[in-house]
Write a protein that holds these residues in place. Structure first.
Motif, PDB file in Angstrom:
ATOM      1  N   ALA A  52      -4.462   2.387   5.474  1.00  0.00           N
ATOM      2  CA  ALA A  52      -4.064   2.610   4.082  1.00  0.00           C
ATOM      3  C   ALA A  52      -5.112   3.414   3.324  1.00  0.00           C
ATOM      4  O   ALA A  52      -4.804   4.051   2.325  1.00  0.00           O
ATOM      5  N   MET A  87      -2.052  -0.353  -2.100  1.00  0.00           N
ATOM      6  CA  MET A  87      -1.418  -0.293  -0.783  1.00  0.00           C
ATOM      7  C   MET A  87       0.086  -0.169  -0.895  1.00  0.00           C
ATOM      8  O   MET A  87       0.731   0.349   0.020  1.00  0.00           O
ATOM      9  N   ALA A 132       1.148  -4.882   1.336  1.00  0.00           N
ATOM     10  CA  ALA A 132       0.569  -3.977   2.333  1.00  0.00           C
ATOM     11  C   ALA A 132       1.457  -3.745   3.539  1.00  0.00           C
ATOM     12  O   ALA A 132       1.369  -2.698   4.163  1.00  0.00           O
TER      13      ALA A 132
END
Lengths: 510, 141
Positions: free
Chosen positions: A351, A359, A432
């Motif tokens: 990321a 994220m 994420a």
């Protein structure tokens, strides 16, 4: 041949660290440190088998008998934790080699391998040491290596975080040393096997003061909640493999020292209310701290603090079932927390940021990385088929079997903490690990000073190491039965230390 | 056991007091000095617990006069080596921190700062309460 076996986990890494200092090619250094750790792992597995079948393995270094010389003792608990911790250290080393941590400059690489091997030396010595002073030395070797690792090639923020970490650890070490001096003045020995009966002869007040001082010294090193503040500030600043090995090993060595010293030196027959309160506060406050975080590594560091509470849970109950639960939890947590930090390293690498709210706008990290994070995350939260569930179940059963108000309070907060851990992991998941799903739930808090993204790397070695840790976590769940039996036998040893004492001091000498 | 020398006890106590006082200061150099004093106090304590001084603990056969206890001396030696090494490391770290940041003050806690900035923006972000008082400059909490 087997007589010298307890020395090898300490001797081999330290010799390896010495060899690394010579000007060797890069590949040789890497092969050397991985090779050393592999050999050590084999020795420790042998030690575990021996300790389980033949009782505690004792080595009087230099032939000096117990109260005089340095004694290394490997009983079931030490050998089990040695094996697990070296396995994790090996996996993290492979990950670090894959990532190329601090290996941009050859000098830094040498220092990394040197400090890493010394860290393993210190951890092994701590698990093996048979007297308080040796335990102190082991802590110092381990911590000195960790000071180097945490400030290796550091920028400004890492230097000041490392400063906090170093000063807090040094203060607790000096308090530990004062405790050793006072205990020696009161009893005339520092050998763990001799101290139990001699401390029992002291007046109650003095005995209690020693127990409390020892609890606070090890409490700082273990990050029990009122004394935890240094950990979430310092651990996340290091590169992910270093954070992983710290999170997996350093606090667990503190837990091991607590288990060993409290059962051997200050045996008791009832629930320890003070430690029960500390465990409850650690679990609840730690996980609330984790929920409030936006930085992935900080979040994981707070869950680490929180889950220390589970290990204290079993010790606070002070019976066989409770200690079995604690031992299982330590084994599970060493593996799973390392797996989580390694997977977090992969996620952050893909990321390019560690901030959860950023994220959400990054591309999907890929199925494999998601699986490598999700499995240990579910295990940490205690979802049934995984190792966390088994360890938590053992603790909850111990609490229910004990049945006092403190035990029920502990069990209730353990359940609440599992639930909140699941919530914290879900936050990571939505931010994420989903394919660009908009984050529902609360708005993530703004982060004015996000740490810069770490060096990214996508090597196969990193994936393999993280996968290895995840598979080890699954293996713990698969072989839960034999492991629980071993844990029970180790807990019995802790509560009935006669075998330990006679092995260290010789028959008829206790 | 043996009686304790009052002077030594006072010196050890004084070193501990001064050490902890310095460690609670804001400047890194004072913290390092605090650690040095604390280390001296601890090492002296190790020597004091060995009991009254006596002949050097070297056995050469016929002498029977009581010797000093060798174990605390061995422990104090080890401890001196360790504290010395770590002091050097700490001084190097403080120097590096000064080189990088230009001052040697301990910075505020991260969480503290976040709560502070959030308050300035008049936003009611719920900070983690337990860390609101967890500043980084206390060495002995």
């Amino acid at each position: 041949m087997t007589g010298a076996l307890p020395a090898l986990p300490v001797l081999l890494p330290v010799l390896g660290a010495g060899l690394v200092l010579f000007p060797l090619p890069h590949a040789v250094v890497r092969a050397l440190s991985t090779g050393v750790l592999t050999v050590v792992l084999v020795c420790e597995a042998a030690l575990l088998v021996l300790a389980d079948s033949r009782g505690p393995q004792v080595l009087h270094v230099g032939g000096w008998p117990a109260p005089l010389g340095v004694t290394l003792v490997a009983d079931r608990l030490s050998a089990l934790l040695l094996t697990v911790s070296t396995l994790v250290a090996l996996a993290v080393l492979v990950f670090a080699i894959g990532q190329g941590t601090a290996e941009e400059r050859p000098r830094a690489a040498v220092v990394f391998h040197l400090a890493y091997l010394l860290l393993v030396t210190g951890v092994s010595l701590a698990f093996l040491s048979g007297d308080l002073f040796n335990l102190f030395v082991a802590f110092e070797v381990m911590l000195a290596a960790s000071y180097v690792l945490i400030t290796l090639d550091a920028d400004e923020s890492r230097t000041s975080a490392g400063m906090t970490y170093t000063i807090v650890s040094l203060t607790s070490s000096l308090l530990f040393l004062s405790l050793i001096a006072l205990v020696y003045a009161a009893t005339g020995t520092v050998t763990l096997a001799q101290l139990g009966p001699r401390l029992a002869e002291l007046p109650d007040g003095l005995n209690g003061a020693f127990a409390l001082l020892l609890l606070s010294v090890l409490g700082i090193k273990t990050a029990i909640i009122p004394m935890h503040f240094w950990l979430p500030d310092s651990y996340p600043t290091a590169p992910s493999p270093i954070t992983a090995v710290f999170a997996a090993l350093l606090t667990k060595v503190g837990v091991y020292a607590l288990l060993r010293t409290q059962t051997l030196l200050f045996p008791r027959t009832d629930v320890w209310t003070l430690l029960a309160c500390a465990a409850i506060i650690t679990m609840i406050v730690g996980i609330l701290g984790a929920i409030a975080q936006d930085d992935l590594n900080r979040l994981l560091s707070f869950t680490l603090v929180s889950h220390i509470g589970y290990m204290l849970f079993g010790l606070a109950l002070f019976d066989t079932r409770g200690l079995t639960g604690s031992i299982l939890y330590v084994v599970h947590h060493i593996v799973v927390q390392a797996a989580l930090f390694l997977a977090a390293g992969l996620v952050v690498g893909r990321a390019g940021t560690a901030a959860l709210h950023r994220m959400t706008r990054r591309p999907y990290p890929g199925v494999l990385v998601v699986a490598l994070f999700a499995v240990p995350a579910m295990s940490l939260s205690g979802i049934p088929p995984f190792s966390g569930f088994i360890a938590k179940l053992a603790l909850l059963q111990a609490g229910a079997a004990q049945g006092g108000p403190a035990a029920y309070a502990l069990a209730a907060s353990a359940l609440l903490t599992s639930l909140l851990t699941l919530y914290a992991m879900t936050r990571v998941w939505t931010a994420a690990l989903t394919a660009r799903a908009p984050a529902h739930g609360e708005e993530p808090p703004p982060e004015p000073d996000t740490p810069t993204a770490r060096t990214s790397g996508t090597g196969r070695l990193m994936l393999a190491a993280a996968a290895g840790m995840t598979v080890t976590g699954l293996a713990i769940a698969v072989w839960a039965g034999p492991l629980a039996d071993l844990g029970t036998r180790a807990a019995e040893d802790l509560l009935h230390p006669q075998a330990y004492r006679s092995a260290v001091l010789g028959e008829g000498n206790r | 056991m043996n009686s304790v020398d009052v002077t030594m006890a006072l010196v050890v106590g004084g070193l501990f007091t001064a050490g902890f006082h310095l460690m609670l200061q804001r400047s890194l150099m004072r913290i390092v000095f605090g650690f040095i004093l604390l280390g001296h106090g601890t090492n002296l304590l190790l020597l004091v617990v060995g009991g009254s001084p006596g002949r050097p603990p070297v056995l050469d056969g016929e002498e029977t006069a009581p010797t000093a206890d060798p174990l605390p001396q061995a422990m104090a030696l080890t401890a001196i080596v360790i504290t010395f090494g770590l002091t050097v490391f700490l001084v190097a770290l403080a120097y590096r921190s000064w080189r990088l940041s230009g001052h040697d003050e301990v910075r505020d806690d991260v969480e503290d700062r976040r709560i502070g900035t959030a308050r300035e923006r008049a936003r009611n972000e719920p900070g983690p309460e337990h860390d609101a008082h967890g500043t980084t400059n206390g060495g002995n909490r």
